[in-house]
Design an enzyme around this catalytic site. Structure first.
Site, PDB file in Angstrom:
ATOM      1  CG  ASP A 209      -1.646   1.533   1.883  1.00  0.00           C
ATOM      2  OD1 ASP A 209      -2.024   1.768   0.253  1.00  0.00           O
ATOM      3  OD2 ASP A 209      -1.972   1.787   2.997  1.00  0.00           O
TER       4      ASP A 209
ATOM      5  CG  ASP B  93      -2.241   4.033  -2.784  1.00  0.00           C
ATOM      6  OD1 ASP B  93      -2.233   3.121  -2.062  1.00  0.00           O
ATOM      7  OD2 ASP B  93      -3.380   4.205  -3.617  1.00  0.00           O
TER       8      ASP B  93
ATOM      9  CG  ASP C 198      -5.109   3.495  -0.865  1.00  0.00           C
ATOM     10  OD1 ASP C 198      -4.993   2.465  -0.449  1.00  0.00           O
ATOM     11  OD2 ASP C 198      -6.262   3.348  -1.556  1.00  0.00           O
TER      12      ASP C 198
ATOM     13  CG  ASP D  11       6.956  10.563  38.100  1.00  0.00           C
ATOM     14  OD1 ASP D  11       6.702  11.656  37.303  1.00  0.00           O
ATOM     15  OD2 ASP D  11       6.575  10.438  39.228  1.00  0.00           O
TER      16      ASP D  11
ATOM     17  CG  HIS E  26       9.391  14.937  37.042  1.00  0.00           C
ATOM     18  ND1 HIS E  26       8.556  14.268  37.623  1.00  0.00           N
ATOM     19  CD2 HIS E  26      10.995  15.246  37.283  1.00  0.00           C
ATOM     20  CE1 HIS E  26       9.081  13.157  37.808  1.00  0.00           C
ATOM     21  NE2 HIS E  26      10.501  13.450  37.401  1.00  0.00           N
TER      22      HIS E  26
ATOM     23  CG  ASP F  94       4.869  17.018  36.291  1.00  0.00           C
ATOM     24  OD1 ASP F  94       5.431  17.030  36.472  1.00  0.00           O
ATOM     25  OD2 ASP F  94       3.897  15.950  36.048  1.00  0.00           O
TER      26      ASP F  94
ATOM     27  CB  CYS G 269       2.951  13.768  39.901  1.00  0.00           C
ATOM     28  SG  CYS G 269       3.777  15.100  40.100  1.00  0.00           S
TER      29      CYS G 269
END
Ligand code: NAG
Length: 674
Positions: free
Chosen positions: A131, A133, A135, A361, A481, A483, A656
């Site tokens: 495949d 192409d 699709d 984590d 971290h 975050d 966390c």
């Protein structure tokens, strides 16, 4: 699926003639067959003429000029070393050797040929089909299947790493062994169908050789299976991959379609771009005992799909949280929050988490996708806390993949936890689009010799190519971290987002404002046992010189990241919202003074924000009021979650302690140009 041979590179092959004899040759449609009339001629010959059957197109090429030859054989040409014949056909032969080209050789004056050379041709059609192409369906002989290009008009097939587990009793993911245990594994379509298609009679049985080119980047990267005769219940066998680099099948001609299944065995990584080719060659039979030579080779190129992370702006599917001995209230509040959204809550129970609450984590959720199939894949962190068995035991399964990277020698630090691995929403930076966003990881300052995420994970993330990572500076924090200081939120009902950043200067500004309004004696941590005994007020915080100095330093660390993020994500001040935060210094590193609000869970418009227990102004926390005033006008719904005793006190917050699996992007990664 696109078909046909238009634009396809014609491959060329030389066949030698010999006067006085007939030579048989197999011609493969789409190629040029060259024959050299000169060296095949008898010594006395000076000129030649040609006769050929109608289905053969013959050109005489003299000094680079091609001239088409009529079938009648009247025309004469001078023999010369620079005169050759070029033959093409455009239909497969129904009978072997049914098409002919005859060369008649003449002396200078003669009208009767002194000798002849014959070429008996069998035309066949053969192609290695995938495949290309994109699709989701294997087409026939795509002219661009041999190369691989990025972008909306790009071509080239895509493979998935077969990293899910369709057989429950297997200890690991499907691609980690050579046996194919069940039909489900192939039917799950993590594998890519590949056909060798052929048409046309053959003079002798020939052989087809299917080859993975040798080399460190390919041998261990893909596997090829095919359906063998059913015996002992094992219907599919591994024929290629790992140490097996080629496989030969007998080919007797006629209209044939051999079906193979191709699987990816490993992700793109340092030194492996993800591109792998497979060739099929037709080997010509000459005589018993003589080695066969390849007369035609067709090639397909695959790219192994990258592992893709899902930013906060994507809709959540499931929220994961650990059930602990001490987090009953937190669990309840998260459950209430999740019930407001369209996703499901998945609780990881104690027998599985074994006392490890940091589910953010241990793992990062992502996915892989090809036109024919896609599924979620969890990246397992080298952190390996007590939650380490959770991803293999509870996530890996049918259509749920698993991948991990573990350093061999480097020590694993807190920066290897995946609270330190985030991804931005799609951004455009100076005209360069990152339609899948950019990965963000925390490190130390360049060359400062501090902690850094382990190289094997950084290399893995980089090698995926589609979410070009940015390294931030998170080593100033005890846990370290990303975050802990930033997150992204999707503005409801729009395609826009905001980046939220922790800001100590925003906190000081707010507290000074409240002090000025006469709330200097407002108390923090009200109603909390141990922490409130000190009676912390706005006045006390604002008068603490060392706390101020520390937080000025922390703001510099935050601003360094803020500047990098603005530059690398192409953000302006309007895209950023500063959330008040305070940190305190311990062992020269930062930990949150009160629950760090930026460490939130984002579920569409619903935000689960760590409850800050800030100064009570008129019986309401002024930090909560402030954050609401920033976010609610944009359409967000803020829920403040009490995480203080079960998370904050252990140096983590809501983000966390949770993890979210999200929907994949609707944007297809192969449409981008990295
Ligand atoms: C000032 O803040 C620091 C925390 O950085 C704390 O250790 C110290 O006790 C505070 N001093 C006063 C007088 O509250």
């Amino acid at each position: 699926a696109r078909t046909g041979t238009a634009g396809k590179m014609l491959r060329e092959r030389t066949v030698r003639l010999q006067y006085g004899s007939r030579v048989e040759a197999v011609y493969v449609l789409g190629t040029y067959l060259w024959t050299d009339v000169y060296s095949a001629a008898p010594a006395e010959a000076q000129t030649f003429s040609l006769k050929h059957s109608e289905r053969v197109r013959v050109e005489v090429v003299r000094d680079g000029q091609a001239e088409e030859v009529a079938t009648n054989g009247k025309q004469r040409w001078l023999l010369s070393p620079t005169t050759t014949l070029r033959l093409t056909m455009n239909q497969a032969s129904i009978e072997a050797s049914s098409d002919k080209v005859t060369v008649n050789y003449y002396e200078q004056e003669g009208n009767t040929p002194i000798d002849q050379a014959g070429l008996f041709l069998t035309a066949i059609e053969i192609s290695l089909d995938v495949d290309a192409d994109r699709d989701g369906v294997v087409e026939k002989n795509n002219p661009r299947k041999g190369s691989w290009t990025w972008g909306p008009d790009g071509q080239g097939a895509i493979l998935l790493v077969n990293c899910d587990r369709d057989t429950p009793w297997l200890p690991k993911e499907d691609c980690s062994d050579e046996k194919v245990y069940s039909k489900q594994d192939l039917n799950s379509e993590a594998v890519h169908k590949m056909f060798v298609r052929s048409q046309g009679a053959l003079p002798h049985p020939q052989a087809l050789r299917i080859v993975i080119p040798a080399g460190p980047s390919s041998e261990f990267s893909i596997g090829v299976m095919w359906e063998s005769y059913p015996f002992f219940g094992q219907r599919y066998i591994h024929i290629l991959g790992r140490r097996k680099l080629y496989h030969v099948v007998k080919y007797t001609g006629g209209s044939a379609e051999l079906l193979f299944f191709v699987e990816g065995l490993r992700f793109p990584d340092e030194g492996f771009s993800g591109l792998v080719s497979i060739h099929v060659s037709l080997l010509e039979y000459i005589a018993e005992g003589i080695p066969q030579t390849p007369i035609f080779t067709d090639t397909v190129t695959f790219r192994i799909a990258p592992w893709i992370m899902t930013p906060n702006i994507l809709p959540p599917v499931s929220v994961f949280v650990c059930c602990m001995k001490d987090n009953y209230l937190f669990l309840k509040e998260v459950k209430n929050l999740v019930e407001k959204t369209n996703c499901e809550l998945k609780v990881c129970f104690q027998y599985m988490n074994r006392g490890d609450r940091w589910i953010q984590d241990e793992i990062e959720f992502g996915y892989i996708e090809a036109p024919h199939k896609g599924f979620p894949v969890v990246l397992d962190s080298p952190r390996d806390g007590s939650l380490k068995d959770f991803p293999v035991k509870q996530l890996l399964g049918p259509d749920f993949g698993y991948v991990t990277r573990e350093p061999l020698f480097e020590p694993v630090t807190s920066l290897d936890s995946f609270g330190n691995l985030e991804v931005s929403p799609p951004v455009t930076v100076n005209g360069k689009a990152y339609p899948l966003g950019r990965i963000l990881i925390g490190s130390s300052f360049p060359l400062s010799g501090g902690r850094r995420m382990t190289k094997v994970v950084r290399d893995f993330l980089q090698a995926q190519q589609v979410q070009a990572p940015v390294e931030l500076y998170s080593d100033w924090l005890t846990v370290g971290h990303v975050d802990e200081f930033m997150t992204f939120v999707p503005i409801p009902g729009t395609k826009q987002f905001r980046m939220l950043m922790a800001s100590t200067s925003a906190c000081y500004r707010l507290f000074r404002e409240k002090q000025k309004e006469g709330h200097g004696e407002a108390i923090m941590f009200k109603g909390l046992g141990g922490m409130s005994s000190k009676r912390i007020t706005i006045n006390k915080i604002l008068s603490n010189e060392s706390l101020l100095q520390e937080n000025q330093y922390f703001q510099r660390c935050l601003d360094w990241n803020r500047d990098v993020l603005k530059k690398e994500l192409g953000l302006t001040e309007q895209d950023i919202i500063d959330l008040p935060a305070l940190f305190k210094m311990e062992d020269r590193q930062a930990r949150a003074f009160f629950p760090n609000m930026v460490n939130m869970i984002v579920l569409n418009k619903d935000l689960g924000i760590p409850k800050p227990f800030g100064p009570q102004v008129e019986d309401v926390c002024c930090l909560e009021t402030h954050v609401r005033s920033l976010l609610e006008p944009l359409g967000f719904c803020c829920t403040f979650v009490d995480d203080i005793s079960a998370y904050h006190k252990f140096l983590g917050e809501v983000h966390c302690g949770t993890n979210v699996r999200r929907m994949p992007f609707t944007f297809k990664w192969w449409h981008m140009v990295p």
